[in-house]
Scaffold this motif. Structure first.
Motif, PDB file in Angstrom:
ATOM      1  N   PRO A 100       0.836  -1.202   0.000  1.00 28.49           N
ATOM      2  CA  PRO A 100       0.000   0.000   0.000  1.00 28.49           C
ATOM      3  C   PRO A 100       0.868   1.249   0.000  1.00 28.49           C
ATOM      4  O   PRO A 100       1.995   1.244   0.504  1.00 28.49           O
ATOM      5  CB  PRO A 100      -0.796  -0.119   1.299  1.00 28.49           C
ATOM      6  N   PRO A 101       0.335   2.327  -0.566  1.00 22.69           N
ATOM      7  CA  PRO A 101       1.127   3.556  -0.649  1.00 22.69           C
ATOM      8  C   PRO A 101       1.312   4.211   0.719  1.00 22.69           C
ATOM      9  O   PRO A 101       0.512   4.002   1.629  1.00 22.69           O
ATOM     10  CB  PRO A 101       0.305   4.445  -1.579  1.00 22.69           C
ATOM     11  N   PRO A 102       2.384   5.007   0.849  1.00 22.87           N
ATOM     12  CA  PRO A 102       2.633   5.695   2.116  1.00 22.87           C
ATOM     13  C   PRO A 102       1.660   6.847   2.337  1.00 22.87           C
ATOM     14  O   PRO A 102       0.927   7.245   1.427  1.00 22.87           O
ATOM     15  CB  PRO A 102       4.059   6.224   1.949  1.00 22.87           C
ATOM     16  N   ALA A 103       1.682   7.386   3.544  1.00 23.31           N
ATOM     17  CA  ALA A 103       0.983   8.637   3.818  1.00 23.31           C
ATOM     18  C   ALA A 103       1.688   9.714   3.007  1.00 23.31           C
ATOM     19  O   ALA A 103       2.900   9.634   2.759  1.00 23.31           O
ATOM     20  CB  ALA A 103       1.042   8.953   5.305  1.00 23.31           C
ATOM     21  N   SER A 104       0.949  10.737   2.559  1.00 21.92           N
ATOM     22  CA  SER A 104       1.554  11.704   1.657  1.00 21.92           C
ATOM     23  C   SER A 104       0.873  13.062   1.748  1.00 21.92           C
ATOM     24  O   SER A 104      -0.344  13.140   1.914  1.00 21.92           O
ATOM     25  CB  SER A 104       1.445  11.185   0.218  1.00 21.92           C
ATOM     26  N   THR A 105       1.676  14.098   1.631  1.00 25.15           N
ATOM     27  CA  THR A 105       1.176  15.468   1.550  1.00 25.15           C
ATOM     28  C   THR A 105       1.829  16.138   0.356  1.00 25.15           C
ATOM     29  O   THR A 105       3.030  15.963   0.120  1.00 25.15           O
ATOM     30  CB  THR A 105       1.507  16.251   2.837  1.00 25.15           C
ATOM     31  N   LEU A 106       1.051  16.895  -0.408  1.00 23.07           N
ATOM     32  CA  LEU A 106       1.556  17.648  -1.560  1.00 23.07           C
ATOM     33  C   LEU A 106       1.188  19.107  -1.365  1.00 23.07           C
ATOM     34  O   LEU A 106       0.020  19.432  -1.138  1.00 23.07           O
ATOM     35  CB  LEU A 106       0.947  17.115  -2.859  1.00 23.07           C
ATOM     36  N   VAL A 107       2.188  19.981  -1.441  1.00 25.31           N
ATOM     37  CA  VAL A 107       1.991  21.408  -1.210  1.00 25.31           C
ATOM     38  C   VAL A 107       2.511  22.191  -2.410  1.00 25.31           C
ATOM     39  O   VAL A 107       3.574  21.871  -2.961  1.00 25.31           O
ATOM     40  CB  VAL A 107       2.738  21.855   0.073  1.00 25.31           C
ATOM     41  N   ILE A 108       1.793  23.222  -2.805  1.00 28.42           N
ATOM     42  CA  ILE A 108       2.253  24.126  -3.857  1.00 28.42           C
ATOM     43  C   ILE A 108       2.958  25.295  -3.182  1.00 28.42           C
ATOM     44  O   ILE A 108       2.404  25.946  -2.297  1.00 28.42           O
ATOM     45  CB  ILE A 108       1.078  24.607  -4.721  1.00 28.42           C
ATOM     46  N   VAL A 109       4.205  25.539  -3.595  1.00 29.80           N
ATOM     47  CA  VAL A 109       5.034  26.577  -2.989  1.00 29.80           C
ATOM     48  C   VAL A 109       5.419  27.612  -4.044  1.00 29.80           C
ATOM     49  O   VAL A 109       5.278  27.383  -5.237  1.00 29.80           O
ATOM     50  CB  VAL A 109       6.302  25.977  -2.343  1.00 29.80           C
ATOM     51  N   SER A 110       5.941  28.742  -3.590  1.00 23.72           N
ATOM     52  CA  SER A 110       6.288  29.815  -4.527  1.00 23.72           C
ATOM     53  C   SER A 110       7.607  29.594  -5.245  1.00 23.72           C
ATOM     54  O   SER A 110       7.862  30.214  -6.271  1.00 23.72           O
ATOM     55  CB  SER A 110       6.310  31.162  -3.799  1.00 23.72           C
ATOM     56  N   GLY A 111       8.463  28.716  -4.724  1.00 29.39           N
ATOM     57  CA  GLY A 111       9.717  28.455  -5.415  1.00 29.39           C
ATOM     58  C   GLY A 111      10.745  27.818  -4.509  1.00 29.39           C
ATOM     59  O   GLY A 111      10.531  27.633  -3.315  1.00 29.39           O
ATOM     60  N   PHE A 112      11.901  27.475  -5.126  1.00 31.09           N
ATOM     61  CA  PHE A 112      13.024  26.867  -4.422  1.00 31.09           C
ATOM     62  C   PHE A 112      14.267  27.713  -4.643  1.00 31.09           C
ATOM     63  O   PHE A 112      14.187  28.822  -5.164  1.00 31.09           O
ATOM     64  CB  PHE A 112      13.247  25.429  -4.926  1.00 31.09           C
ATOM     65  N   THR A 113      15.430  27.201  -4.274  1.00 31.49           N
ATOM     66  CA  THR A 113      16.678  27.967  -4.345  1.00 31.49           C
ATOM     67  C   THR A 113      17.053  28.399  -5.755  1.00 31.49           C
ATOM     68  O   THR A 113      17.676  29.443  -5.922  1.00 31.49           O
ATOM     69  CB  THR A 113      17.843  27.164  -3.747  1.00 31.49           C
TER      70      THR A 113
END
Length: 128
Positions: A100-113
């Motif tokens: 079974p798949p793991p627990a998961s969270t997906l977040v939209i962010v403004s950017g990375f480095t």
């Protein structure tokens, strides 16, 4: 054995992930820092799916150092810079995680480095 948790009293997951995962006593834990879609030679693919695949390859290498594999992932926190990148990330996730798949969270962010980065993935893994 890891146990997925899916209470009947709440809505089903929106995609291929578990609401929760129970880790039995006696398991070791490994927390991986967020991995970006960058190859060892410093190249960064343009699309989110390829970046996600590189993130999971990097995570696999980290877990291997502890004698674990991607199948030992119990939690994923993932970040994308635009809703347009969700599909590519989710295709990558679904190709690399166990059932079974793991627990998961997906977040939209403004950017990375760097502006070229579209995806970052961190995980928690558990194994005996």
């Amino acid at each position: 054995m890891l146990t997925p948790l899916a209470p009947a009293s709440i809505a089903k997951p929106f995609a291929r992930y578990s609401h929760g995962v129970e880790v039995p006593a006696g398991h070791r834990l490994v927390a991986c820092s967020g991995q970006l879609g960058i190859a060892a030679d410093g190249t960064i693919p343009d699309d989110a799916r390829a970046q996600g695949d590189l993130c999971f390859a990097n995570i696999a290498a980290i877990l291997a150092e502890a004698g674990m594999t991607l199948a030992d992932i119990v939690r994923i926190n993932a970040y994308v810079t635009d809703r347009a990148h969700m599909k590519g990330y989710m295709e990558s996730r679904d190709a690399h995680v166990a059932t079974p798949p793991p627990a998961s969270t997906l977040v939209i962010v403004s950017g990375f480095t760097l502006p070229e980065f579209k995806v970052e993935i961190e995980v928690l893994a558990a194994a005996v």
